[in-house]
Design a protein around this motif. Structure first.
Motif, PDB file in Angstrom:
ATOM      1  N   PHE A  56      -0.041   2.552  -3.641  1.00  0.00           N
ATOM      2  CA  PHE A  56      -1.223   3.405  -3.567  1.00  0.00           C
ATOM      3  C   PHE A  56      -0.979   4.834  -4.033  1.00  0.00           C
ATOM      4  CE2 PHE A  56      -4.215   1.066  -0.378  1.00  0.00           C
ATOM      5  CZ  PHE A  56      -4.238  -0.022  -1.218  1.00  0.00           C
ATOM      6  N   TYR A  81      -6.164   4.890   6.666  1.00  0.00           N
ATOM      7  CA  TYR A  81      -5.781   3.506   6.977  1.00  0.00           C
ATOM      8  C   TYR A  81      -5.074   3.385   8.332  1.00  0.00           C
ATOM      9  CZ  TYR A  81      -2.448  -0.428   6.499  1.00  0.00           C
ATOM     10  OH  TYR A  81      -1.651  -1.514   6.716  1.00  0.00           O
ATOM     11  N   THR A 141     -10.462  -0.971  -3.337  1.00  0.00           N
ATOM     12  CA  THR A 141      -9.511   0.061  -3.761  1.00  0.00           C
ATOM     13  C   THR A 141      -9.135  -0.119  -5.225  1.00  0.00           C
ATOM     14  OG1 THR A 141      -8.599   0.246  -1.520  1.00  0.00           O
ATOM     15  CG2 THR A 141      -7.233   1.050  -3.337  1.00  0.00           C
ATOM     16  N   LYS A 197      -4.363   7.783   2.498  1.00  0.00           N
ATOM     17  CA  LYS A 197      -3.290   7.068   3.182  1.00  0.00           C
ATOM     18  C   LYS A 197      -3.346   7.276   4.687  1.00  0.00           C
ATOM     19  CE  LYS A 197      -0.669   4.771   2.451  1.00  0.00           C
ATOM     20  NZ  LYS A 197      -0.923   3.313   2.682  1.00  0.00           N
ATOM     21  N   SER A 201      -9.834   2.125   2.181  1.00  0.00           N
ATOM     22  CA  SER A 201      -8.814   2.491   3.160  1.00  0.00           C
ATOM     23  C   SER A 201      -9.277   2.190   4.578  1.00  0.00           C
ATOM     24  CB  SER A 201      -8.466   3.983   3.023  1.00  0.00           C
ATOM     25  OG  SER A 201      -7.486   4.368   3.953  1.00  0.00           O
ATOM     26  N   SER A 213       0.825  -1.213   0.000  1.00  0.00           N
ATOM     27  CA  SER A 213       0.000   0.000   0.000  1.00  0.00           C
ATOM     28  C   SER A 213       0.858   1.261   0.000  1.00  0.00           C
ATOM     29  CB  SER A 213      -0.951  -0.010   1.206  1.00  0.00           C
ATOM     30  OG  SER A 213      -0.256   0.267   2.411  1.00  0.00           O
ATOM     31  N   ILE A 269      -2.690  -4.676  -6.940  1.00  0.00           N
ATOM     32  CA  ILE A 269      -3.527  -4.572  -5.740  1.00  0.00           C
ATOM     33  C   ILE A 269      -4.472  -5.768  -5.646  1.00  0.00           C
ATOM     34  CG2 ILE A 269      -5.243  -3.158  -4.544  1.00  0.00           C
ATOM     35  CD1 ILE A 269      -3.990  -0.716  -5.964  1.00  0.00           C
ATOM     36  N   PHE A 319      -3.117   6.211  -7.181  1.00  0.00           N
ATOM     37  CA  PHE A 319      -4.067   7.324  -7.088  1.00  0.00           C
ATOM     38  C   PHE A 319      -3.626   8.519  -7.932  1.00  0.00           C
ATOM     39  CE2 PHE A 319      -5.031   5.430  -2.721  1.00  0.00           C
ATOM     40  CZ  PHE A 319      -6.165   4.794  -3.176  1.00  0.00           C
ATOM     41  N   TRP A 373     -12.670   4.542  -2.663  1.00  0.00           N
ATOM     42  CA  TRP A 373     -11.288   4.400  -2.210  1.00  0.00           C
ATOM     43  C   TRP A 373     -11.168   4.673  -0.717  1.00  0.00           C
ATOM     44  CZ3 TRP A 373     -10.082   7.926  -6.883  1.00  0.00           C
ATOM     45  CH2 TRP A 373     -10.104   7.153  -8.054  1.00  0.00           C
TER      46      TRP A 373
END
Length: 248
Positions: A89, A110, A148, A107, A161, A85, A223, A93, A157
């Protein structure tokens, strides 16, 4: 980073330094040694264990004991998807058009959910047992990763998270506890060190494997692949592990 007329420049990590100093001071002043509790537990054990070398504990905790094996692989996969991640990520994104602020929100969600949630899930594992929280947590993480990868807008999304954080909160304290449950007091510390070796190795494996998959097949595929692996890890734990007696 701080904005200046010369662009972005790195700022000293003062907050991290403060946390480190505060943690050191609190560990000296507030943390009590539990050695006497462990000695008492060892003296009351039904089958006192003979002294085991670190090599013997490593083999036992990595391969021979089904509970410790299940915990080690789950810890590795849990940190594997965490490492993925952080590596994938932000890039994923960015390619979808999100700015730094929105990526930061995703971020941050999470670890916030993870950090707050484990204050609740740790005591729950003492009451409800470890296995359900570990298996459920791995599956919740898998769902979060799939949402995600396949979600089409910021709301989905964010849900992904939150689910990733909630699943990690269910798993993280429960795995440490289950390793302790399955280890004799005389070699519990070494068993925990072996578990943490496998668990923390997952960070490097996750970042590298996700990068290789993303380079070949794209970010979404990476992912999804890690999400499927996380689900399989939870399923393996369901089959392999035996629930310990309720510690409470």
């Amino acid at each position: 980073y701080q904005k200046s007329r010369y662009g972005l420049r790195p700022m000293p990590i003062y907050l991290g330094v403060i946390y480190g100093i505060a943690g050191t001071i609190l560990s000296i002043l507030a943390v009590r040694d539990t050695r006497q509790h462990v000695q008492l537990e060892a003296s009351r054990a039904a089958n006192p264990a003979s002294a085991l070398s670190f090599r013997e504990v490593f083999v036992l905790a990595s391969f021979k004991d089904r509970n410790l094996l299940a915990a080690s692989q789950a810890g590795l996969v849990n940190n594997l998807n965490d490492g993925m991640s952080w590596a994938i990520f932000p890039l994923f994104f960015t390619t979808l058009g999100l700015g730094i602020e929105r990526i930061g929100v995703l971020k941050a969600g999470y670890p916030i959910v993870w950090g707050v949630g484990r204050v609740v899930t740790g005591p729950l594992s003492d009451r409800w047992g470890r296995k359900g929280l570990i298996v459920g947590g791995m599956w919740v993480q898998a769902v979060g990763l799939l949402i995600t990868a396949l979600g089409g807008h910021f709301g989905w999304w964010l849900v992904g998270s939150v689910l990733l954080g909630a699943g990690t909160a269910m798993v993280y304290p429960s795995l440490i506890a289950t390793v302790s449950d399955a280890s004799h007091p005389t070699w519990r510390a070494r068993s925990l060190s072996v578990y943490r070796f496998w668990r923390d190795l997952g960070y490097a494996i996750g970042a590298l494997s996700a990068g290789l998959i993303a380079d070949r097949f794209g970010f979404s595929a990476a992912i999804v692949a890690i999400g499927v692996l996380t689900f399989m890890s939870g399923t393996f734990y369901l089959v392999a592990a035996v629930e310990a007696k309720n510690p409470a």
